[in-house]
Design a protein around this motif. Structure first.
Motif, short mmCIF file in Angstrom:
data_model
loop_
_atom_site.label_atom_id
_atom_site.label_comp_id
_atom_site.label_asym_id
_atom_site.label_seq_id
_atom_site.Cartn_x
_atom_site.Cartn_y
_atom_site.Cartn_z
N ASN A 1 11.98 75.94 27.86
CA ASN A 1 12.47 77.10 27.12
C ASN A 1 12.76 78.23 28.09
N ARG A 2 13.94 78.82 27.97
CA ARG A 2 14.30 79.92 28.87
C ARG A 2 13.40 81.13 28.66
N SER B 1 7.50 82.00 25.02
CA SER B 1 7.52 81.36 23.71
C SER B 1 6.46 80.27 23.61
N ASP C 1 7.79 75.17 24.15
CA ASP C 1 8.01 75.04 25.59
C ASP C 1 9.29 74.31 25.97
N ARG C 2 10.08 73.87 24.99
CA ARG C 2 11.33 73.19 25.29
C ARG C 2 12.49 73.88 24.58
N GLU C 3 13.60 74.01 25.29
CA GLU C 3 14.76 74.71 24.73
C GLU C 3 15.27 74.03 23.47
N LEU D 1 13.95 74.99 19.86
CA LEU D 1 14.56 76.14 19.20
C LEU D 1 15.83 75.73 18.45
#
Length: 882
Positions: free
Chosen positions: A447-448, A452, A455-457, A460
């Motif tokens: 995740n950028r 958050s 933990d992974r883009e 989202l």
């Protein structure tokens, strides 16, 4: 003058550019075809695609891979229901097909993909060489076919459904959509369908712009099946560190991943097709497990019906997980693949597959289809063994010519307490002429937003897309109707003297449902149907138990318990890992038309029955051996032996049970061997078996040519049949020869036409007419009269009907159960070793047809809810105030 003419030409061109050059031309959407095995994570991917902007991505069609985690009849109807919920009845769904492959490798049109390519002959019956790695019951195909019981509880039911010989096939749908122009193909199951298409239609490869594949493992190391860091020294790691994820088969093959292993030769054809391939393997998906934080975020974000369906499915997967490692063992396989694919397509102007969600790298790989040494002939490889010319004109010393894994415990591959040697299905990194340059996802991007909890883009994106208001689902089952309500119909028998207690053991063939209708119509003062036991080792898969619940609901008998029996015939479950096993006998049942596809849908008519509040669910309880209680353990599906035990407790003192069996004797044999209750069985009526009088008097196992004299119910579990016949129970056998004397469709339908039109008569007529029509119209349905004869046991059991003029003969018989395919299931008359059994030799056919029609036409004990259409009207009507 020439220069002036050129000047004005230039002026005109510049004017055109000025007028039109800056006008925005809307790009055509990316057309997508999805080939899926309809596992839980597959419809996560499907719903993700359906929610995307249609001006950018257009899902054109869905085709079903039928030799992996789901069974065709259940999968196709679940897809229709999902698409109905999403208001996308315009999307065609393709499944199955009856084409075959000739011995010389010639591929006929409409091959159904029920079998891996190397096993495909001219029928849809066949072995489970690769598929036996997938669990059949709990935690496997049963739970996926029913989506843990959520499918019927949540999804609305539209007008589209499977219908015999009317259902578009996978190849028809692929041909139509790929012929129409440039398209991208997503393959998120086994590759059988798409490989067959490419092999049959090489001229259409030019229309496939790109192939996105979820599957395989290149440099992956399995993070599951590992021993805890502080664990006991006695802990034995299982698939820990393997390139693959075959948790059922690591002792034989630690290299393969389920999707590729489902048909390695097919996957090879897809990767080597010359079409650009992007692979999202375990390397990447292992880095995006369902974390506890994501699960909680998902639980808090269910703003659409599709989000609710996905979350509830994920929750049931978690709650029924076999150990406490769900959050490190369940990954975003197919949904992540869809996200990576559409992101790459959206950023096609960028280089090297740049996208939002995964790191990418080009690799040279191949798919392993056989094991070294090559060029051998050991009986394992149908592409070469016994053939002068290898199939598909393959070279005799090619990479396809080695040993091909034959099953879970193939001695060539198996290493006890260690890692197996076989690599079938391995997406191996190689160099040389057999390698293909493939774009490979290697890792899920973080995740950028480092702060958050997700933990992974892609987490989202997944939650955002599913919860978007655009293209949202319209309703679920309960909200489609203004007055939806669940009612259980239980008759009051307090003032009636009930008849003999009966338990019906069925395998859910069409004939069994006809017999069940009849049993429910017999006056309860004559016959008290106490319970139904299901033996899913015959003509239908275990998930078809829901049809029994619906039929009982229609007839107002929600009081009758239904117990689910073993999913494997005796001695067929794996000794190392019992949820998987062999299909030595089950392989005789066709997967397609006239087989499982039709039985699992009751020939397309099951959805005309009203929907019962009762259904199979994966809900479970610690009390029954589950690792944890689910939210509603009271809804747990009871097992056959549990129902049997509970029924015995309801008997009056001195009373005994009569059993009618209409399928393989799996459940009855288990009852005899695992309980000490045989003394409480009064009589057993067995519909099945064949007593041959001559070489021309053959049985009905038409898919096993070497076995000429067995009957299906005996063949499908011969060791169970042997156990029952040697048990000393008081048995009456109603054999195939007697059934054949009362198996005329025309006479049965003619007599039903003359009786009263009760709802059950109407439904039975539709079913019989469909079977009769199919028998006359297609070779795959020639055996339909087999099911008509199965009614005889119910009619005979119902009482002493003098008009039937029954004739009996006592015979000493034995059932052959030797593990020899050509002999197993055959019944022999043996005066020395045989057990004496009463054989029903004859009944009067005219009286039989009359009794059947008259009983169904009786207005007593008739249906309380005639059909699903009637139920819909009920749910659209405000209930009367009482």
């Amino acid at each position: 003058m020439l220069w002036q003419r050129k000047f004005w030409i230039v002026v005109v061109i510049l004017s055109i550019i000025q007028v039109f050059g800056y006008t925005t031309v809307e790009a055509r959407p990316h057309r997508i075809l999805l080939d899926t095995d309809v596992d839980t994570d597959d419809f996560f991917a499907l719903l993700y695609l359906l929610k995307l902007n249609r001006s950018e991505f257009q899902l054109e069609a869905v085709t079903i891979n039928t030799n992996a985690w789901t069974d065709a009849g259940h999968a196709v109807n679940q897809l229709y229901d999902i698409l109905y919920m999403m208001d996308r009845d315009d999307i065609p769904v393709g499944v199955g097909g009856e084409g075959g492959i000739l011995e010389d490798g010639t591929m006929l049109p409409n091959i159904g993909g029920y079998l891996p390519i190397i096993e495909q002959g001219m029928t849809t019956a066949g072995d489970c060489r690769y598929r036996q790695a997938i669990p059949v019951g709990l935690g496997g195909r049963l739970d996926i076919d029913t989506n843990y019981g959520l499918r019927k509880a949540f999804l609305p039911q539209g007008s589209r459904k499977y219908s015999p010989l009317q259902q578009p096939t996978a190849q028809q749908v692929m041909l139509e959509k790929i012929s129409a122009g440039p398209i991208t193909v997503f393959v998120i199951g086994a590759h059988t369908n798409f490989a067959i298409f490419l092999m049959n239609n090489p001229h259409l490869k030019k229309n496939v712009e790109h192939i996105y594949v979820m599957g395989g493992g290149v440099r992956s190391k399995n993070p599951t099946g590992c021993c805890p860091k502080n664990g006991s020294s006695t802990c034995q790691p299982r698939q820990c560190g393997d390139p693959g994820n075959l948790f059922t088969d690591y002792n034989t093959n630690p290299y393969a991943e389920f999707n590729i292993f489902g048909d390695p030769f097919a996957a090879y054809q897809v990767f080597h097709s010359g079409i650009p391939v992007t692979l999202v393997p375990l390397d990447a998906t292992n880095t995006i497990p369902i974390t506890e934080e994501f699960f909680k975020a998902f639980e808090e974000n269910q703003g659409t019906y599709e989000a609710q369906y996905c979350f509830q499915s994920l929750k049931m997967a978690r709650d029924t997980w076999f150990d406490d490692q769900f959050y490190t063992s369940y990954f975003m396989w197919d949904s992540f693949t869809s996200g990576v694919a559409v992101s790459i397509m959206r950023n096609s102007h960028k280089q090297n597959g740049e996208n939002e969600f995964a790191e990418m790298e080009y690799m040279n790989i191949t798919v392993v289809t056989s094991n070294k040494p090559y060029g051998i002939s050991d009986g394992s490889n149908p592409l070469f063994d016994g053939l002068k010319v290898p199939k598909f004109k393959l070279k005799k010393d090619s990479v396809h010519s080695g040993h091909v894994q034959t099953g879970l415990r193939d001695p060539f591959c198996f290493v006890e307490n260690g890692k197996g040697k076989c690599k079938d299905g391995y997406t191996e990194e190689v160099t040389g002429p057999d390698s293909v340059r493939v774009l490979v996802a290697t890792k899920a991007k973080a995740n950028r937003n480092a702060g958050s909890r997700l933990d992974r883009e892609f987490f989202l994106s997944f939650l955002d897309v599913l919860n978007r208001p655009e293209h949202r689902g319209r309703f679920n089952l309960t909200t489609e109707f203004p007055h939806y309500r669940e009612v259980l119909y239980k008759p009051d028998f307090k003032n009636k003297k009930l008849g003999k207690p009966v338990v019906f053991d069925m395998d859910m063939s069409a004939g069994d449902f006809l017999a069940l209708f009849y049993l429910l119509k017999v006056p309860v003062e004559v016959l008290n149907l106490k319970a139904i036991l299901v033996s899913p080792t015959g003509w239908a898969n275990a998930a078809t138990i829901d049809i029994i619940y619906d039929l009982l609901h229609m007839m107002g008998r929600d009081d009758i318990p239904v117990g689910l029996g073993d999913v494997f015939a005796m001695n067929q479950s794996d000794k190392v890992f019992p949820p998987v096993g062999d299909c030595k006998y089950a392989k005789a049942i066709p997967h397609g038309s006239g087989g499982f596809l039709d039985s699992d849908t009751l020939y397309g008519l099951a959805r005309e029955l009203p929907r019962s509040p009762r259904r199979y669910t994966a809900e479970n309880s610690v009390k029954f051996g589950a690792p944890r209680d689910t939210d509603h353990p009271e809804l747990r599906q009871p097992l056959a032996l549990e129902i049997w035990t509970s029924v015995l407790k309801t008997l009056d003192p001195g009373a005994k049970i009569t059993i009618l069996t209409n399928g393989p004797l799996t459940s009855l044999a288990k009852l005899i061997t695992e309980t000490k209750t045989a003394s409480l069985i009064q009589n057993v009526y067995i519909v099945g078996g064949h007593i041959s009088r001559s070489r021309l008097d053959k049985g009905n196992v038409f898919t096993i040519p070497s076995n000429k004299y067995a009957e299906f119910n005996m063949f499908l579990d011969p060791f169970a049949a042997k156990t029952v016949f040697e048990s000393g129970l008081n048995i009456t056998l109603i054999p195939l020869g007697t059934q054949r004397k009362v198996s005329l469709f025309a006479e049965t339908l003619e007599r039903l036409q003359l009786t009263r039109r009760t709802p059950e008569v109407q439904f039975v007529k539709r079913l019989l007419f469909r079977l009769y029509t199919l028998q006359r119209s297609h070779r795959r349905y020639r055996h339909m009269d087999t099911f008509l004869g199965e009614i005889l046991g119910a009619i005979f059991l119902a009482g002493d009907h003098p008009n039937l003029k029954p004739a009996f003969q006592e015979m000493p018989i034995k059932v052959i159960a030797e593990g020899v395919e050509s002999r197993d299931g055959r019944i022999l008359i043996d005066k020395k070793q045989g057990k004496s059994v009463k054989i029903l030799k004859y009944v009067d056919p005219v009286a039989y047809y009359d009794l059947f029609a008259d009983r169904l036409g009786d207005k007593k004990q008739s249906a309380v809810l005639g059909s699903y259409d009637e139920q819909r009207k009920l749910w659209n009507t405000q209930p009367k105030q009482t």
